[in-house]
Design an enzyme around this catalytic site. Structure first.
Site, PDB file in Angstrom:
ATOM      1  N   LYS A 175       0.878  -1.181   0.000  1.00  0.00           N
ATOM      2  CA  LYS A 175       0.000   0.000   0.000  1.00  0.00           C
ATOM      3  C   LYS A 175       0.906   1.219   0.000  1.00  0.00           C
ATOM      4  O   LYS A 175       1.415   1.637   1.041  1.00  0.00           O
ATOM      5  CB  LYS A 175      -0.887  -0.020   1.248  1.00  0.00           C
ATOM      6  CG  LYS A 175      -2.233   0.679   1.103  1.00  0.00           C
ATOM      7  CD  LYS A 175      -2.180   2.151   0.787  1.00  0.00           C
ATOM      8  CE  LYS A 175      -1.825   3.011   1.976  1.00  0.00           C
ATOM      9  NZ  LYS A 175      -1.612   4.441   1.589  1.00  0.00           N
TER      10      LYS A 175
ATOM     11  N   GLU B 240       9.782   1.358  10.736  1.00  0.00           N
ATOM     12  CA  GLU B 240      10.854   2.302  10.372  1.00  0.00           C
ATOM     13  C   GLU B 240      10.235   3.690  10.486  1.00  0.00           C
ATOM     14  O   GLU B 240       9.490   4.110   9.602  1.00  0.00           O
ATOM     15  CB  GLU B 240      11.311   2.054   8.932  1.00  0.00           C
ATOM     16  CG  GLU B 240      11.807   0.656   8.658  1.00  0.00           C
ATOM     17  CD  GLU B 240      13.245   0.413   9.063  1.00  0.00           C
ATOM     18  OE1 GLU B 240      13.825   1.284   9.754  1.00  0.00           O
ATOM     19  OE2 GLU B 240      13.786  -0.642   8.710  1.00  0.00           O
TER      20      GLU B 240
ATOM     21  N   CYS C 100      13.976  10.275   6.470  1.00  0.00           N
ATOM     22  CA  CYS C 100      13.893   9.814   7.864  1.00  0.00           C
ATOM     23  C   CYS C 100      15.243   9.925   8.539  1.00  0.00           C
ATOM     24  O   CYS C 100      15.339  10.262   9.704  1.00  0.00           O
ATOM     25  CB  CYS C 100      13.385   8.393   7.910  1.00  0.00           C
ATOM     26  SG  CYS C 100      14.351   7.303   6.874  1.00  0.00           S
TER      27      CYS C 100
ATOM     28  N   GLU D 257      10.938  16.076  14.949  1.00  0.00           N
ATOM     29  CA  GLU D 257      11.250  15.920  13.541  1.00  0.00           C
ATOM     30  C   GLU D 257      10.481  16.983  12.752  1.00  0.00           C
ATOM     31  O   GLU D 257       9.262  17.086  12.891  1.00  0.00           O
ATOM     32  CB  GLU D 257      10.829  14.525  13.082  1.00  0.00           C
ATOM     33  CG  GLU D 257      11.259  14.214  11.680  1.00  0.00           C
ATOM     34  CD  GLU D 257      10.870  12.807  11.268  1.00  0.00           C
ATOM     35  OE1 GLU D 257       9.725  12.417  11.533  1.00  0.00           O
ATOM     36  OE2 GLU D 257      11.711  12.108  10.676  1.00  0.00           O
TER      37      GLU D 257
HETATM   38  P1  NAD Z   1       2.535   8.629   7.429  1.00  0.00           P
HETATM   39  O1  NAD Z   1       2.754   7.824   8.632  1.00  0.00           O
HETATM   40  O2  NAD Z   1       1.510   9.679   7.445  1.00  0.00           O
HETATM   41  O3  NAD Z   1       2.179   7.697   6.184  1.00  0.00           O
HETATM   42  C1  NAD Z   1       2.937   6.559   5.857  1.00  0.00           C
HETATM   43  C2  NAD Z   1       2.035   5.521   5.241  1.00  0.00           C
HETATM   44  O4  NAD Z   1       1.073   5.130   6.211  1.00  0.00           O
HETATM   45  C3  NAD Z   1       1.246   6.003   4.024  1.00  0.00           C
HETATM   46  O5  NAD Z   1       1.181   4.949   3.080  1.00  0.00           O
HETATM   47  C4  NAD Z   1      -0.124   6.268   4.599  1.00  0.00           C
HETATM   48  O6  NAD Z   1      -1.152   6.119   3.643  1.00  0.00           O
HETATM   49  C5  NAD Z   1      -0.224   5.172   5.647  1.00  0.00           C
HETATM   50  N1  NAD Z   1      -1.190   5.435   6.712  1.00  0.00           N
HETATM   51  C6  NAD Z   1      -1.602   6.628   7.193  1.00  0.00           C
HETATM   52  N2  NAD Z   1      -2.534   6.453   8.156  1.00  0.00           N
HETATM   53  C7  NAD Z   1      -2.704   5.116   8.284  1.00  0.00           C
HETATM   54  C8  NAD Z   1      -3.524   4.297   9.123  1.00  0.00           C
HETATM   55  N3  NAD Z   1      -4.349   4.824  10.011  1.00  0.00           N
HETATM   56  N4  NAD Z   1      -3.414   2.959   9.004  1.00  0.00           N
HETATM   57  C9  NAD Z   1      -2.574   2.405   8.100  1.00  0.00           C
HETATM   58  N5  NAD Z   1      -1.807   3.119   7.279  1.00  0.00           N
HETATM   59  C10 NAD Z   1      -1.854   4.467   7.369  1.00  0.00           C
HETATM   60  O7  NAD Z   1       3.973   9.195   7.100  1.00  0.00           O
HETATM   61  P2  NAD Z   1       4.378  10.197   5.957  1.00  0.00           P
HETATM   62  O8  NAD Z   1       3.939  11.564   6.349  1.00  0.00           O
HETATM   63  O9  NAD Z   1       3.932   9.666   4.641  1.00  0.00           O
HETATM   64  O10 NAD Z   1       5.961  10.063   6.005  1.00  0.00           O
HETATM   65  C11 NAD Z   1       6.713  10.850   6.846  1.00  0.00           C
HETATM   66  C12 NAD Z   1       7.222  10.074   8.043  1.00  0.00           C
HETATM   67  O11 NAD Z   1       7.820   8.854   7.650  1.00  0.00           O
HETATM   68  C13 NAD Z   1       8.293  10.814   8.787  1.00  0.00           C
HETATM   69  O12 NAD Z   1       8.064  10.762  10.158  1.00  0.00           O
HETATM   70  C14 NAD Z   1       9.563  10.053   8.443  1.00  0.00           C
HETATM   71  O13 NAD Z   1      10.574  10.169   9.355  1.00  0.00           O
HETATM   72  C15 NAD Z   1       9.073   8.683   8.287  1.00  0.00           C
HETATM   73  N6  NAD Z   1       9.962   7.882   7.455  1.00  0.00           N
HETATM   74  C16 NAD Z   1      10.752   6.946   8.062  1.00  0.00           C
HETATM   75  C17 NAD Z   1      11.634   6.188   7.316  1.00  0.00           C
HETATM   76  C18 NAD Z   1      12.515   5.168   7.989  1.00  0.00           C
HETATM   77  O14 NAD Z   1      13.032   4.308   7.305  1.00  0.00           O
HETATM   78  N7  NAD Z   1      12.729   5.194   9.268  1.00  0.00           N
HETATM   79  C19 NAD Z   1      11.711   6.362   5.935  1.00  0.00           C
HETATM   80  C20 NAD Z   1      10.892   7.321   5.353  1.00  0.00           C
HETATM   81  C21 NAD Z   1      10.015   8.069   6.133  1.00  0.00           C
END
Ligand code: NAD
Length: 489
Positions: free
Chosen positions: A184, A259, A293, A391
């Site tokens: 997804k 992650e 991240c 962050e």
């Molecule tokens: P997010 O958590 O909003 O979304 C990530 C994914 O989760 C998307 O596919 C989204 O559709 C899905 N999602 C959202 N709500 C959900 C729910 N209730 N149930 C299931 N899935 C759901 O994050 P973002 O804003 O897209 O990304 C930014 C964040 O990701 C930052 O905090 C960043 O640090 C982190 N990040 C971490 C890594 C790592 O490897 N540690 C890598 C990239 C990004």
């Protein structure tokens, strides 16, 4: 908003899901708009999947495990992944352009992401038949051995900032171990994930081994996270959503890899080679407009060289230009108007001595509808300041002075995160001491990121998450160990 997809080199239909080897319309027939963050234009649409689409994808994955994919030997899985890697390289230009327009990242970075995705396929393609169990010396009359087997159906929920790299490390590792995946992607940037499905099909991946459903997190994402037919979850994204994913996994008692975010520090000691450090100090903060991240958003500098480092970083900041992704300047826009507003509001709260010491600029060629922010360097903030603790996920770095090694360690470890850290010093003993004591999943000595090698296990501690992806370590996480004890007398 004007609607323009003229320059998007699509070789697939993004309004369809990839389920059971077929390209199918979402049950709801609804779509979500695709925005180009560089211009604010709507450049296309993706399917808006809902729970019934996830049900179909999970069922298709299970069917593939019970059928052809479940019988595919490791060596053949490896050949398929290797082939997929080559097909990705054949499309490097199209994929890079699609990613640049979908995410807003400079074309050069988007290209690097394509190469990384191909490299993951090459690495995991080669690793498939090299992960095996052990024989264990045991009591007389027994032969005991272990088997490494796939979990079964694995769910992969990924963010928008590095779709291809995260697919590579997550889906790549899971497929290598013989799992059947349901992916997804993020609603903000899903195009290259769908492209990956198209190329996997071309590479001959058996039907249902990979399924892709696009849609909203709270809808399709939540349905995948809580699905009783899923046996392992890999989530990359925010802490808040990660907590929900872990709670959903707990209900079904399945393992989960998280992650999450970071506030990764670079520790610069007075004995460091500052000329070598300088480019890393800045680039690690502004790469992908800081939406990484593992971005280094805290630069900790020993007092003796603090003024010099701040001055040199400030000079560099003044030259940084935010521009449309396809112009390939230092940074592109941030992903959305919402993210842009959020970062501006954080920067508007300069408390506890924090002040902006240097700023980059926004290119005159940047369209008014794009979500641009100048790269921003902050100094004077207390280590407990919100800018030093939270962050920001934008092109913002905070420079913090420290007195000595103990002070540096205390500040470095003083957030709730622990993803990446780097140490700049020529003192070997200090390098070893700090590498052990830093609260971090990865530590770099006199570099930052080591080029992001796919071979290097990656993941966090604390609120940065748990579990490891990348490298061989990921393959242990994407498999389950079974112990077999045979009594033969
Ligand atoms: P997010 O958590 O909003 O979304 C990530 C994914 O989760 C998307 O596919 C989204 O559709 C899905 N999602 C959202 N709500 C959900 C729910 N209730 N149930 C299931 N899935 C759901 O994050 P973002 O804003 O897209 O990304 C930014 C964040 O990701 C930052 O905090 C960043 O640090 C982190 N990040 C971490 C890594 C790592 O490897 N540690 C890598 C990239 C990004």
């Amino acid at each position: 908003m004007p609607n323009s997809s003229a320059n998007l080199p699509l070789f697939f239909d993004p309004t369809l899901h990839f389920i059971g080897g077929d390209w199918v319309a979402p049950r709801s027939s609804a779509t979500l708009p695709v925005e180009n963050p560089s211009t604010g234009e709507i450049i296309g649409a993706i399917a808006m999947g809902t729970a019934p689409d996830i049900d179909a994808a999970v069922a298709a994955a299970q069917t593939s495990l019970d059928g052809e994919w479940g019988r595919t030997p490791a060596v053949e899985r490896g050949r398929i992944l290797t082939r997929l890697g080559r097909l990705i390289l054949d499309r490097v230009d199209a994929l890079a352009r699609i990613e640049a327009m979908d995410v807003g990242k400079p074309l050069k970075q988007a290209r690097a992401d394509v190469l990384a995705l191909a490299r993951y396929m090459e690495f995991y393609g080669g690793a498939c038949d090299k992960v095996h169990g052990e024989t264990i010396p045991y009591l007389d009359g027994y032969t005991v051995y272990t088997l490494r087997q796939p979990h079964g159906v694995t769910g992969h929920i990924i963010p928008w900032n590095y779709p291809m790299q995260i697919i590579g490390r997550s889906v790549g590792g899971a497929l290598a171990m013989g799992n059947a995946c349901v992916l997804k992607p993020a609603e903000e940037a899903a195009l290259t994930a769908i492209a990956f499905g198209k190329l996997a099909e071309e590479a001959g991946l058996p039907k249902g081994a990979l399924n892709i459903v696009t849609g909203l997190g709270e809808d399709a994402g939540a349905a995948l996270a809580s699905h009783p037919g899923v046996h392992h979850l890999s989530f990359t994204g925010s802490v808040a959503v990660g907590q929900m994913i872990q709670a959903a996994a707990a209900k079904n008692v399945i393992p989960v890899t998280l992650e999450l975010g970071g506030k990764s520090p670079q520790l610069v000691f007075a004995d460091a080679d500052l000329d070598a450090a300088l480019p890393f100090l800045v680039n690690a903060g502004i790469q992908n407009a800081g939406q990484t991240c593992s971005a280094s958003s805290r630069i900790l500098v020993q007092r003796g060289v603090y003024d010099a480092v701040l001055e040199r970083m400030s000079e560099r900041y003044r030259t940084l230009v935010a521009a449309p992704a396809l112009d390939g300047r230092d940074l592109g826009p941030v992903i959305s108007a919402r993210q842009q507003t959020d970062i501006k509001q954080r920067l508007g709260r300069l408390v506890d001595g924090a002040r902006i010491v240097s700023e980059g600029s926004i290119s005159a060629a940047a369209p008014a509808g794009g979500h641009y922010l100048p790269a921003t360097l902050i100094a004077g903030a207390d280590p407990t300041n919100h800018l030093s603790q939270q962050e920001i996920f934008g092109p913002v770095q905070v420079v913090i002075p420290f007195e000595d090694e103990a002070d540096a360690l205390k500040i470095a470890n003083g957030t709730e995160f622990g993803l990446v850290a780097s140490i700049w010093t020529s003192n070997g003993a200090r390098q070893m001491r700090l590498a052990k004591s830093l609260k971090s999943g990865q530590v770099f000595i006199n570099n930052y990121g080591a080029g992001g090698g796919v071979e290097l296990p990656f993941g966090g501690v604390g609120k940065s998450g748990h579990g490891r992806e990348k490298g061989m370590e990921a393959l242990y996480g994407f498999s389950v160990l079974k112990t077999v004890a045979a009594f033969h007398g």
